[in-house]
Design an enzyme around this catalytic site. Structure first.
Site, PDB file in Angstrom:
ATOM      1  N   CYS A   1      38.617 -33.081 -21.118  1.00  9.90           N
ATOM      2  CA  CYS A   1      39.646 -34.128 -21.046  1.00  9.90           C
ATOM      3  C   CYS A   1      39.535 -35.144 -22.183  1.00  9.90           C
ATOM      4  O   CYS A   1      40.441 -35.950 -22.378  1.00  9.90           O
ATOM      5  CB  CYS A   1      39.593 -34.851 -19.705  1.00  9.90           C
ATOM      6  SG  CYS A   1      38.131 -35.871 -19.466  1.00  9.90           S
TER       7      CYS A   1
ATOM      8  N   CYS B   1      40.768 -42.236 -19.786  1.00 12.14           N
ATOM      9  CA  CYS B   1      41.856 -42.604 -18.883  1.00 12.14           C
ATOM     10  C   CYS B   1      41.467 -43.813 -18.028  1.00 12.14           C
ATOM     11  O   CYS B   1      40.332 -44.283 -18.059  1.00 12.14           O
ATOM     12  CB  CYS B   1      42.203 -41.416 -17.988  1.00 12.14           C
ATOM     13  SG  CYS B   1      40.863 -40.948 -16.863  1.00 12.14           S
TER      14      CYS B   1
ATOM     15  N   ASP C   1      37.316 -37.629 -22.500  1.00 13.92           N
ATOM     16  CA  ASP C   1      36.697 -38.911 -22.159  1.00 13.92           C
ATOM     17  C   ASP C   1      35.298 -39.018 -22.764  1.00 13.92           C
ATOM     18  O   ASP C   1      34.545 -38.038 -22.792  1.00 13.92           O
ATOM     19  CB  ASP C   1      36.560 -39.068 -20.640  1.00 13.92           C
ATOM     20  CG  ASP C   1      37.893 -39.205 -19.928  1.00 13.92           C
ATOM     21  OD1 ASP C   1      38.908 -39.449 -20.597  1.00 13.92           O
ATOM     22  OD2 ASP C   1      37.907 -39.080 -18.690  1.00 13.92           O
TER      23      ASP C   1
ATOM     24  N   CYS D   1      35.480 -38.189 -13.532  1.00 10.60           N
ATOM     25  CA  CYS D   1      35.217 -39.490 -14.151  1.00 10.60           C
ATOM     26  C   CYS D   1      34.007 -40.168 -13.512  1.00 10.60           C
ATOM     27  O   CYS D   1      33.219 -40.818 -14.196  1.00 10.60           O
ATOM     28  CB  CYS D   1      36.438 -40.401 -14.048  1.00 10.60           C
ATOM     29  SG  CYS D   1      37.857 -39.804 -14.983  1.00 10.60           S
TER      30      CYS D   1
END
Length: 147
Positions: free
Chosen positions: A33, A59, A35, A103
């Protein structure tokens, strides 16, 4: 979709920034993703985390989990900080959507990476701490199904 706590930590993140001459710094990412999370720890001579800051590229959920993770480890001993899991971060935020669970894993791994760096710098072994991964996408296979 997101809890009020997630939105609060995204809109008003706590402990953003760097700690100059930090006791430990850990950086982890997620290649899938994009991150990236960097965690800074200031640990005193008694092994207590006096300060914790973060810088995250990602995000809203990544920012929120970073912010909450710093709140959860501040004032804790190194051993207590090691016990802060992705599940604890999610619970403190009143949950995350399944597609954002990774996350919270990023936050857990960033804490572990900073503790690992601290242990290496001080030539100590932290009981129960394993060498962290740089890319959590290896660890996250199937994690969404668990929650």
């Amino acid at each position: 979709m997101y809890s009020e706590k997630v939105m609060d930590h995204f809109n008003n993140p706590r402990n953003v920034g760097e700690i100059k001459d930090a006791s430990g710094v850990g950086t982890v990412g997620n290649a899938k993703c994009g991150d990236i999370m960097r965690m800074y720890l200031d640990i005193d001579d008694n092994g207590i985390i006096q300060d914790c800051k973060f810088k995250t590229f990602g995000c809203g959920a990544a920012v929120a989990t970073s912010s909450m993770a710093t709140e959860l480890v501040k004032g804790k001993t190194v051993q207590e900080a090691l016990q802060v899991t992705n599940k604890a971060v999610m619970e403190a935020l009143d949950g995350l959507p399944p597609v954002k669970v990774h996350c919270s894993l990023l936050a857990e791994e960033a804490i572990h990476a900073a503790l690992w760096d601290y242990a290496e710098k001080h030539h100590i072994k932290i009981e129960g701490l394993e060498k962290p991964v740089n890319d959590i996408s290896e660890k996250e296979e199937g994690i969404e199904e668990e929650y």
